[in-house]
Design a protein around this motif. Structure first.
Motif, PDB file in Angstrom:
ATOM      1  N   CYS A   1      17.932 -49.203  14.164  1.00 33.26           N
ATOM      2  CA  CYS A   1      19.200 -49.414  13.280  1.00 33.26           C
ATOM      3  C   CYS A   1      19.448 -50.695  12.889  1.00 33.26           C
ATOM      4  O   CYS A   1      18.713 -51.511  13.003  1.00 33.26           O
ATOM      5  CB  CYS A   1      20.444 -49.011  14.246  1.00 33.26           C
ATOM      6  N   VAL A   2      20.222 -50.611  11.777  1.00 39.24           N
ATOM      7  CA  VAL A   2      20.629 -52.078  11.352  1.00 39.24           C
ATOM      8  C   VAL A   2      20.804 -53.017  11.905  1.00 39.24           C
ATOM      9  O   VAL A   2      20.740 -54.350  11.893  1.00 39.24           O
ATOM     10  CB  VAL A   2      21.706 -51.791   9.948  1.00 39.24           C
ATOM     11  N   ALA A   3      21.973 -52.714  12.966  1.00 39.23           N
ATOM     12  CA  ALA A   3      22.295 -53.601  13.874  1.00 39.23           C
ATOM     13  C   ALA A   3      21.011 -54.332  14.582  1.00 39.23           C
ATOM     14  O   ALA A   3      20.977 -55.659  14.895  1.00 39.23           O
ATOM     15  CB  ALA A   3      23.216 -53.140  15.087  1.00 39.23           C
ATOM     16  N   GLY A   4      20.099 -53.601  15.137  1.00 35.00           N
ATOM     17  CA  GLY A   4      18.864 -54.117  15.625  1.00 35.00           C
ATOM     18  C   GLY A   4      18.088 -55.071  14.507  1.00 35.00           C
ATOM     19  O   GLY A   4      17.622 -55.979  15.121  1.00 35.00           O
ATOM     20  N   LEU A   5      18.387 -54.781  13.409  1.00 36.96           N
ATOM     21  CA  LEU A   5      17.582 -55.605  12.342  1.00 36.96           C
ATOM     22  C   LEU A   5      18.657 -56.813  12.404  1.00 36.96           C
ATOM     23  O   LEU A   5      17.677 -57.960  12.357  1.00 36.96           O
ATOM     24  CB  LEU A   5      17.750 -55.160  11.121  1.00 36.96           C
ATOM     25  N   ILE A   6      19.697 -56.840  12.432  1.00 35.47           N
ATOM     26  CA  ILE A   6      20.443 -58.117  12.347  1.00 35.47           C
ATOM     27  C   ILE A   6      20.166 -59.090  13.486  1.00 35.47           C
ATOM     28  O   ILE A   6      20.249 -60.166  13.658  1.00 35.47           O
ATOM     29  CB  ILE A   6      21.961 -57.790  12.188  1.00 35.47           C
ATOM     30  N   ALA A   7      20.159 -58.278  14.612  1.00 32.14           N
ATOM     31  CA  ALA A   7      19.991 -58.972  15.992  1.00 32.14           C
ATOM     32  C   ALA A   7      18.571 -59.681  15.806  1.00 32.14           C
ATOM     33  O   ALA A   7      18.487 -60.586  16.746  1.00 32.14           O
ATOM     34  CB  ALA A   7      19.885 -57.782  17.024  1.00 32.14           C
ATOM     35  N   ARG A   8      17.771 -59.445  15.111  1.00 30.15           N
ATOM     36  CA  ARG A   8      16.574 -60.215  15.048  1.00 30.15           C
ATOM     37  C   ARG A   8      16.870 -61.655  14.678  1.00 30.15           C
ATOM     38  O   ARG A   8      15.975 -62.369  14.773  1.00 30.15           O
ATOM     39  CB  ARG A   8      15.351 -59.696  14.154  1.00 30.15           C
ATOM     40  N   ASP A   9      17.981 -61.969  13.916  1.00 32.01           N
ATOM     41  CA  ASP A   9      18.517 -63.052  13.567  1.00 32.01           C
ATOM     42  C   ASP A   9      17.492 -63.908  12.772  1.00 32.01           C
ATOM     43  O   ASP A   9      17.220 -65.209  13.240  1.00 32.01           O
ATOM     44  CB  ASP A   9      18.908 -64.024  14.866  1.00 32.01           C
ATOM     45  N   GLY A  10      16.869 -63.283  11.727  1.00 37.04           N
ATOM     46  CA  GLY A  10      15.837 -64.144  10.994  1.00 37.04           C
ATOM     47  C   GLY A  10      14.616 -64.306  11.381  1.00 37.04           C
ATOM     48  O   GLY A  10      13.860 -64.971  10.871  1.00 37.04           O
ATOM     49  N   GLN A  11      14.421 -63.422  12.646  1.00 41.35           N
ATOM     50  CA  GLN A  11      12.835 -63.648  12.969  1.00 41.35           C
ATOM     51  C   GLN A  11      12.355 -62.469  12.534  1.00 41.35           C
ATOM     52  O   GLN A  11      12.925 -61.196  12.054  1.00 41.35           O
ATOM     53  CB  GLN A  11      12.740 -63.224  14.823  1.00 41.35           C
ATOM     54  N   LYS A  12      10.849 -62.541  12.458  1.00 38.86           N
ATOM     55  CA  LYS A  12      10.119 -61.600  11.785  1.00 38.86           C
ATOM     56  C   LYS A  12      10.236 -60.242  12.565  1.00 38.86           C
ATOM     57  O   LYS A  12      10.299 -60.266  13.680  1.00 38.86           O
ATOM     58  CB  LYS A  12       8.551 -61.973  12.055  1.00 38.86           C
ATOM     59  N   PHE A  13       9.886 -59.115  11.842  1.00 34.64           N
ATOM     60  CA  PHE A  13       9.700 -57.957  12.156  1.00 34.64           C
ATOM     61  C   PHE A  13       8.570 -57.180  11.579  1.00 34.64           C
ATOM     62  O   PHE A  13       8.246 -57.508  10.536  1.00 34.64           O
ATOM     63  CB  PHE A  13      10.783 -56.862  12.097  1.00 34.64           C
ATOM     64  N   ARG A  14       7.950 -56.100  12.172  1.00 37.34           N
ATOM     65  CA  ARG A  14       6.760 -55.468  11.685  1.00 37.34           C
ATOM     66  C   ARG A  14       7.322 -54.128  11.048  1.00 37.34           C
ATOM     67  O   ARG A  14       8.129 -53.421  11.766  1.00 37.34           O
ATOM     68  CB  ARG A  14       5.540 -55.159  12.427  1.00 37.34           C
ATOM     69  N   MET A  15       6.745 -53.620  10.240  1.00 38.75           N
ATOM     70  CA  MET A  15       7.121 -52.208   9.461  1.00 38.75           C
ATOM     71  C   MET A  15       5.929 -51.375   9.176  1.00 38.75           C
ATOM     72  O   MET A  15       5.211 -51.881   8.502  1.00 38.75           O
ATOM     73  CB  MET A  15       7.973 -52.608   8.451  1.00 38.75           C
ATOM     74  N   VAL A  16       5.723 -49.970   9.544  1.00 39.97           N
ATOM     75  CA  VAL A  16       4.764 -49.385   8.944  1.00 39.97           C
ATOM     76  C   VAL A  16       5.370 -47.823   8.441  1.00 39.97           C
ATOM     77  O   VAL A  16       6.304 -47.485   9.386  1.00 39.97           O
ATOM     78  CB  VAL A  16       3.758 -48.834  10.381  1.00 39.97           C
ATOM     79  N   PRO A  17       4.794 -47.368   7.298  1.00 41.50           N
ATOM     80  CA  PRO A  17       5.544 -46.331   7.035  1.00 41.50           C
ATOM     81  C   PRO A  17       5.148 -45.077   8.134  1.00 41.50           C
ATOM     82  O   PRO A  17       4.176 -45.321   8.841  1.00 41.50           O
ATOM     83  CB  PRO A  17       4.416 -45.769   5.405  1.00 41.50           C
ATOM     84  N   GLN A  18       6.382 -44.196   8.171  1.00 45.72           N
ATOM     85  CA  GLN A  18       6.169 -43.075   9.420  1.00 45.72           C
ATOM     86  C   GLN A  18       4.755 -42.292   8.924  1.00 45.72           C
ATOM     87  O   GLN A  18       4.573 -41.977   7.692  1.00 45.72           O
ATOM     88  CB  GLN A  18       7.272 -42.136   8.976  1.00 45.72           C
ATOM     89  N   GLY A  19       3.976 -42.177   9.986  1.00 46.16           N
ATOM     90  CA  GLY A  19       2.874 -41.505   9.690  1.00 46.16           C
ATOM     91  C   GLY A  19       1.690 -42.415   9.385  1.00 46.16           C
ATOM     92  O   GLY A  19       0.509 -42.035   9.169  1.00 46.16           O
ATOM     93  N   GLY A  20       2.194 -43.761   9.073  1.00 44.69           N
ATOM     94  CA  GLY A  20       0.953 -44.737   9.095  1.00 44.69           C
ATOM     95  C   GLY A  20       0.688 -45.077   7.548  1.00 44.69           C
ATOM     96  O   GLY A  20       1.439 -44.574   6.631  1.00 44.69           O
TER      97      GLY A  20
END
Lengths: 359, 193
Positions: free
Chosen positions: A74-93
């Protein structure tokens, strides 16, 4: 954070006023999400990942799986990263993305900026990207340039190594080959013999010397002599195996070293065959050159590790005996009381016992 | 750098004038018949000598050979690599010109011992540029002319390139007459393309 005084409201608003086209130019891989994760705006490079599909209005989390390092749903989870990197892959690869999310002022949603990271090579390939697709500040062009330049240099290095290796082999081969007959030379023969002695391998050594060769040279010239030597080389090659070392070690002297061949019957037959073939006249222009061959032979049983010089001396002594008994003879060093296996046939007249008549 | 130029010259003479001409040049200079290795170091005198021998063999002045060599390095059939590497400099010819100052450092990234001369690009008027290779051998002038002409072609730009007298090294003026004069040759970032 929090300690600096807030800028006046007008300045804050001015700082946010950015035309979407300008934002796309700065960040071609951006997304603007509303609080529920719906994509409100997407940079052109992200849209390229979904050809023919409008991703605006869809939920980010329905299109991509996000981790940072645990799942983000969720967006709250994104904001909780607080400027830290995250990774993202299209559903299904698919292409892996890396990104960072920052909340926009006045609850206007979240701005996400993304990069292909190390997947950029695959992305360039799959999405058919060109230099205008990237932001002017993006280092991708340098990276692609470097990858290509490196591959090029490595390719040239490999080619250079191949050419040098080829030249090295050729030089080595030339250093070990007798140019007239194509047989090995003295140096190659010495090295081969030394190797067998060092390993304690069983072998036989034939030392062959032509009779009447000087007469051929004197009567018919050196070209005739060369013809004879070439013919002798062909006979020796025909009677030996590829693993044997057959060398021309002097003007009309040859040595054949035959690893793991110590069967006496076979060796005698081989020596007789060689002597017999060499006694046949060699045609040269309108004449026939006649030579014969004397052979001194020595066998070395396995596990003896003899001194190569001694083996050669024994073979030489046998050759000397063969010459002394007439031409076209084969003498066996062991029969003369010589050689590493000597003593087997001691007794009797060595000169007689050691000689095999040609016919 | 001389190894690369010598190898390029070898490719150019071989494809344009044939094996026999190149072998005559090599044997007159007592060079090995296998020619030159791009990654081995050579003295600048070797290049001078090979250029002089080529000039005699091909009956053409050295600057003309160098300019043709520059063109063939980019547009010739034997090696696509230099053209591709230079196209990474920018999407258009002007961007490409601006990237030339970075070229020696880019080259050093891939091949640290490669010593390309410092290049400097000045915009001296609208669409008028001056490129200077400070401290470089004067032979580089016509070679750069050939390379830039071929690159302009590649980008579909119409340019006029002339030598410029400069005490610091070979220099050129580049007048960009039309940035999009013709269709640019396709450039795909991925090497498979």
């Amino acid at each position: 954070m929090g300690h600096e005084p807030s800028p006046p409201r007008a300045e804050q608003e001015a700082g946010l006023a950015l035309d979407p086209a300008m934002l796309a130019r700065l960040m071609p891989m951006h997304l603007i999400l509303s609080g529920d994760g719906t994509i409100r705006a997407a940079g052109p490079l992200i849209r390229r990942m979904f050809p023919g599909t409008e991703i605006r209005g869809r939920s980010l989390f329905s299109l991509f799986a996000l981790r940072g390092p645990s799942q983000i749903t969720c967006v709250a989870g994104l904001i909780a990263r607080d400027g830290q990197k995250f990774r993202m892959v299209p559903q299904g690869g698919g292409l892996r993305l890396r990104g960072v999310a920052v909340p926009l002022a006045r609850d206007a949603g979240v701005l996400v900026n993304l990069t292909f990271g190390i997947d950029i090579m695959r992305a360039v390939d799959q999405l058919d990207l060109t230099d205008t697709d990237f932001a002017a500040t993006d280092m991708t062009m340098e990276l692609l340039y470097l990858a290509e330049a490196n591959a090029l240099v490595m390719g040239e290095m490999r080619a250079l190594s191949r050419r040098l290796e080829g030249a090295r082999r050729q030089a080595e081969d030339e250093a070990l080959t007798d140019p007239l007959t194509g047989l090995r030379n003295r140096r190659a023969c010495d090295a081969f013999l030394a190797g067998l002695c060092r390993e304690g391998t069983a072998f036989a050594l034939l030392h062959l010397d032509l009779d009447f060769f000087k007469q051929v040279n004197d009567h018919h010239g050196h070209a005739a002599g060369d013809q004879v030597l070439t013919a002798v080389a062909a006979i020796l090659r025909g009677q030996t195996r590829t693993r044997d070392c057959v060398a021309r070690v002097g003007g009309d002297e040859f040595i054949a070293v035959l690893p793991e061949l110590t069967n006496e019957t076979r060796l005698r037959a081989l020596a007789q065959e060689v002597v017999g073939q060499i006694s046949r006249p060699v045609p040269y222009r309108d004449t026939l050159c006649r030579v014969s061959a004397s052979v001194g032979m020595v066998t070395v049983p396995p596990g003896l590790y003899p001194d190569p010089a001694q083996v050669l001396a024994d073979a030489d002594a046998a050759l000397y005996a063969a010459k002394g008994a007439g031409r076209g003879r084969v003498a066996w060093a062991q029969d003369l009381g010589l050689g590493p296996g000597a003593g087997r046939s001691r007794g009797g007249n060595a000169d007689e016992a050691g000689l095999d008549a040609r016919e | 750098m001389y190894g690369l130029i010598l190898r390029a010259l070898q490719g150019y003479v071989l494809t344009t004038f044939g094996q026999a001409a190149w072998q005559r040049i090599l044997s007159r200079g007592r060079f090995p018949s296998s020619g030159f290795e791009p990654l081995l170091p050579y003295d600048s005198l070797v290049l001078d000598q090979v250029l002089a021998l080529s000039s005699a063999e091909l009956d053409r002045p050295v600057p003309a050979i160098l300019e043709d060599l520059g063109t063939s390095i980019i547009a010739g059939p034997h090696c696509a690599a230099p053209r591709r590497l230079l196209r990474f400099g920018g999407a258009g010819f002007t961007d490409f010109l601006l990237s030339l100052e970075e070229l020696p450092d880019r080259a050093r990234l891939a091949l640290p011992e490669l010593d390309l001369p410092d290049l400097r690009l000045d915009e001296v008027g609208p669409g008028l540029y001056r490129l200077t290779a400070r401290g470089a051998p004067m032979e580089l002038g016509p070679l750069m002319t050939g390379v830039l002409t071929a690159m302009a072609d590649d980008y579909g730009a119409l340019v006029l390139i002339e030598p410029w007298l400069c005490a610091q090294g070979p220099a050129l003026t580049i007048r960009l007459l039309e940035a999009r004069f013709a269709e640019a040759r396709r450039f795909e970032l991925s090497r498979a393309g």
